[in-house]
Design an enzyme around this catalytic site. Structure first.
Site, PDB file in Angstrom:
ATOM      1  N   SER A  61       0.801  -1.230   0.000  1.00 23.61           N
ATOM      2  CA  SER A  61       0.000   0.000   0.000  1.00 23.61           C
ATOM      3  C   SER A  61       0.828   1.272   0.000  1.00 23.61           C
ATOM      4  O   SER A  61       0.320   2.346  -0.308  1.00 23.61           O
ATOM      5  CB  SER A  61      -0.946   0.016   1.207  1.00 23.61           C
ATOM      6  N   ASP A 350      -3.416   7.975   7.736  1.00 25.20           N
ATOM      7  CA  ASP A 350      -4.304   7.156   8.560  1.00 25.20           C
ATOM      8  C   ASP A 350      -3.428   6.317   9.483  1.00 25.20           C
ATOM      9  O   ASP A 350      -2.229   6.558   9.582  1.00 25.20           O
ATOM     10  CB  ASP A 350      -5.274   6.312   7.709  1.00 25.20           C
ATOM     11  N   HIS A 353      -0.671   4.474   7.221  1.00 26.86           N
ATOM     12  CA  HIS A 353      -0.087   5.067   6.025  1.00 26.86           C
ATOM     13  C   HIS A 353       0.292   6.518   6.255  1.00 26.86           C
ATOM     14  O   HIS A 353      -0.111   7.123   7.249  1.00 26.86           O
ATOM     15  CB  HIS A 353      -1.062   4.938   4.853  1.00 26.86           C
TER      16      HIS A 353
END
Length: 390
Positions: A61, A350, A353
């Site tokens: 990610s 978040d 991340h």
């Protein structure tokens, strides 16, 4: 990097149909404007076959530009809803950030177009300058979040399809030259070490053995890319996972980092560095740059104001202590979330991340740094120099 568990009048006097046409035109125009604005920032100045370069991206990610938008998975592994993407694109793209990722900045610095996700429909012409294969939640191990993500092994299979496309497009010899000139950006491993903690499981083998298996899979992957013709590699090591907001809220003492997760990251990074120098000694033409994402992140967390941040530990988007609950966007298991006013003030976007501002700082280090001038970039080359090598 994903799982926390396994799993907010203007009045006109015309007809309804006229209003619908007007509304559709307005929305369409705005979307086209936004898309054009983003694309304009990444235009490529011609295609000179003598020096054309490309960027291939593999990982999780931290690098996924939207591949998980197109697979059957849960919202734990997707970021295709607001407020993701709000800072730069103005709409969600599938990137786990408020805007761009490291790979987006690297492409811009290399004068390449915005590198498209492999699974994104169309854009075959854009894929001639590189492809993003990364998948949120992916690991070097096939077993990591298996069935919900695109493993590194499958990402390699996708790359082989692109290599065949290039052979048909450019011919065998020209394709071979382009493959060797391309830069391969790789960021993988975090989910292999996060998954036991995020799924409330424990490792069935010693930590050192688990790291060895992850490194073994990565080694096999690199040899496959090299066999096909890849020669220039850029790596992100694994960040200090135990200090991520999502990991800190998993332990009773939420003031400290989760020691075992941080330890795994440290062990992985030592093994990765050793591996790359070993391959460099043994394999002709292998060139690499290794970015110490772990150390760079810790420096910013400990001294945020030194790097232009106001908050070094709490996430911009989420809920709970440190906003460590993975709820950003309200589309996951926990629906409640809070959103900061200015993501640029935050290191974490978040609970798992980073913000665009953080990624941009990292990209600048990766592009310009070197082991003589900046201890955060290890290896004979930085990414800029890799792109310059014929």
């Amino acid at each position: 990097m994903e799982k926390v568990t396994r799993r907010r009048t203007i009045s006109f006097s015309f007809s309804f149909s006229s209003f619908f046409i007007f509304f559709f035109f307005l929305i369409s125009s705005n979307l086209l404007f936004l898309a054009g604005k983003a694309a304009a920032k990444f235009s490529h100045e011609g295609d000179n076959s003598n020096n054309v370069t490309a960027l291939f991206i593999f990982g999780d990610s931290f690098l996924d530009a939207g591949n998980n938008n197109y697979i059957n998975t849960s919202t734990l592994d997707q970021a295709n809803f607001p407020p993701y993407g709000q800072t730069f694109f103005g709409l969600p793209t599938g990137r786990f950030s408020d805007g761009r990722l490291i790979s987006d900045f690297i492409a811009e610095y290399a004068n390449l177009p915005l590198i498209p996700p492999f699974l994104e429909p169309g854009h075959s012409q854009k894929k001639l300058y590189g492809v993003n294969f990364a998948s949120a939640g992916a690991g070097a191990l096939v077993e990591t979040f298996q069935g919900s993500v695109i493993s590194l092994r499958t990402q390699l299979d996708h790359y082989k399809k692109v290599e065949k496309l290039w052979r048909r497009k450019f011919g065998k010899e020209e394709s071979k030259k382009r493959i060797s000139r391309a830069v391969y950006l790789i960021g993988i491993g975090s989910n292999d070490y996060l998954s036991p903690f995020l799924t409330n499981q424990s490792l069935s083998i010693p930590m050192s053995q688990h790291v060895d298996i992850v490194i073994g899979n990565l080694t096999a992957f690199l040899h496959e890319i090299y066999k096909i013709g890849g020669r220039k590699f850029g790596f992100l090591n694994v960040p200090d996972l135990g200090c991520f907001p999502a990991l800190r809220v998993l332990q009773p003492n939420k003031e400290s980092c989760l020691r075992d997760a941080s330890r795994l990251a440290e062990m992985h990074n030592k093994a990765l560095s050793s591996l790359l120098f070993k391959i460099q000694r043994q394999v002709k033409g292998f060139k690499f740059s290794l970015f110490d994402m772990n150390k760079s992140l810790r420096l910013r967390m400990h001294h945020p104001s030194k790097f232009g941040f106001k908050e070094g530990e709490e996430a911009c988007c989420g809920t709970g202590k440190w906003r460590g609950v993975f709820s950003c966007g309200g589309k996951r298991i926990v629906k409640e979330y809070k959103l900061c006013k200015n993501p640029n003030d935050y290191i974490f976007w978040d609970s798992l991340h980073l913000t665009q501002n953080t990624y941009k700082q990292f990209a600048n280090l990766i592009w310009n740094g070197g082991h003589m001038s900046d201890s955060l970039v290890v290896g004979p080359y930085n990414i800029n120099k890799l792109f310059q090598i014929p």
